[in-house]
Enzyme design. Structure first.
Site, PDB file in Angstrom:
ATOM      1  N   CYS A   1      30.775  49.045  -9.394  1.00 52.43           N
ATOM      2  CA  CYS A   1      30.483  47.616  -9.546  1.00 52.43           C
ATOM      3  C   CYS A   1      31.727  46.781  -9.800  1.00 52.43           C
ATOM      4  CB  CYS A   1      29.478  47.407 -10.672  1.00 52.43           C
ATOM      5  SG  CYS A   1      27.889  48.227 -10.378  1.00 52.43           S
TER       6      CYS A   1
ATOM      7  N   HIS B   1      29.427  40.025 -12.819  1.00 53.93           N
ATOM      8  CA  HIS B   1      28.696  41.031 -12.061  1.00 53.93           C
ATOM      9  C   HIS B   1      27.218  40.909 -12.388  1.00 53.93           C
ATOM     10  CE1 HIS B   1      27.236  44.734 -10.471  1.00 53.93           C
ATOM     11  NE2 HIS B   1      27.109  45.318 -11.655  1.00 53.93           N
TER      12      HIS B   1
ATOM     13  N   ASN C   1      20.986  44.189  -8.347  1.00 59.70           N
ATOM     14  CA  ASN C   1      22.367  44.660  -8.465  1.00 59.70           C
ATOM     15  C   ASN C   1      22.807  45.232  -7.122  1.00 59.70           C
ATOM     16  OD1 ASN C   1      24.776  45.944  -9.040  1.00 59.70           O
ATOM     17  ND2 ASN C   1      24.039  46.999 -10.863  1.00 59.70           N
TER      18      ASN C   1
END
Length: 334
Positions: free
Chosen positions: A117, A257, A287
């Site tokens: 990520c 994020h 996500n």
């Protein structure tokens, strides 16, 4: 006196699949409910690449084509392509090389970066360094992940979180004072056991036994990751501000994020930043790993003004985390 050149984002592109996996759809697949998912994560739906003939390279390709169309830059003008992904099309072969072929970027060299990520932030800093050095004029950095390929849709703890997508930025030199200012990155390998895909690499090659044991899907200790993400993102945001003699009052936008709305909200609170200065689109995409930050830039680009100060921050497997400080420049227009 020659002005120092910095690296600035001059174009943005994005792609998300058409197919939507809603919370209502997940209710039919695992023991969960939409109200619980929204309250715990903020996610209402996520996009899924359902065509099994397609892969991460296709989403990255479409994001780049969207970028090139919006900036009127030709493929043969691109010097370098860096793709951040933890779901490459293949082992050994870089996804970036496949994308160069599909887009027709015959003059570019290309490579992949895997920091999960945090991958886009790492790749963005690397790409900016190439431009700042003066050797390259146009570098494209992509965050792209097909998480649906590594999700166990019988595991309610992970299948509710992840979606597929890709975002791309064009980086060019500038002397107008905008662009990347600084980054603070951290890595802690001891965190690897809490977020990883155990199988498929050289340590646990694919076998009938590893497949049967679900070792080729994401495994996550949500509680450990949740706490570490809040602390890591908050600490590096504060560190990059302090190192550059700035305070949170100097920041126009936080682009975090998109892992979990509660994480995003907690980081904003710890920094003392009002919610209306924190960009969030997790409710629509979930996500998307390395794609979350560039997709946020893509979604909200019309909100950003020349000379706005921004912090991009992420936390991912590895553990890997960090924060990047930049001053927004001017986007090319078609």
């Amino acid at each position: 006196m020659k002005l120092k050149s910095s690296a600035v984002i001059t174009g943005i592109g994005g792609y998300v699949p058409d197919s939507i996996l809603s919370n209502s759809d997940l209710e039919k697949m695992v023991d969960t409910n939409s109200e619980w998912i929204v309250s715990r994560t903020g996610i209402k739906e996520r996009r899924i690449l359902t065509d099994k003939t397609l892969a991460t390279s296709d989403m990255a390709t479409w994001a780049i084509k969207n970028l090139l169309d919006s900036t009127k830059v030709s493929a043969d003008e691109i010097d370098c392509v860096i793709i951040a992904t933890s779901t490459p099309d293949h082992l050994l072969l870089s996804t970036a090389s496949i994308v160069c072929d599909k887009v027709g970027m015959t003059n570019a060299w290309a490579t992949d970066v895997n920091a999960a990520c945090s991958g886009f932030l790492y790749a963005y800093t690397l790409g900016s360094s190439l431009v700042e050095g003066g050797r390259y004029k146009k570098v494209i950095v992509v965050g792209a992940d097909q998480n649906s390929a590594i999700i166990n849709y019988k595991d309610r703890n992970t299948c509710i979180l992840f979606g597929d997508g890709a975002g791309a930025v064009l980086i060019e030199p500038t002397t107008d004072g905008t662009g990347l200012i600084d980054s603070v990155f951290k890595t802690e390998g001891k965190g690897r056991e809490h977020l990883l895909v155990p199988g498929g690499g050289s340590k646990v090659p694919a076998t009938a036994e590893s497949v049967a044991a679900n070792k080729h899907f994401i495994h996550q200790d949500g509680r450990v990751v949740f706490k570490a993400a809040i602390n890591g993102m908050t600490d590096t945001c504060k560190a990059v501000l302090e190192r550059n003699h700035m305070t949170i009052n100097d920041i126009n936008w936080l682009i975090p994020h998109q892992a979990n709305y509660r994480i995003i909200h907690a980081v904003g609170d710890h920094l003392g930043l009002p919610a209306d200065r924190v960009k969030v689109n997790i409710e629509r995409y979930g996500n998307t790993t390395a794609a979350t930050i560039p997709l946020c830039l893509w979604d909200f680009k019309n909100d950003f003004k020349h000379n706005d100060n921004m912090i991009l921050t992420a936390f991912g497997a590895g553990f890997s985390w960090g924060a990047t400080l930049l001053k927004w420049g001017k986007l090319r227009t078609a």
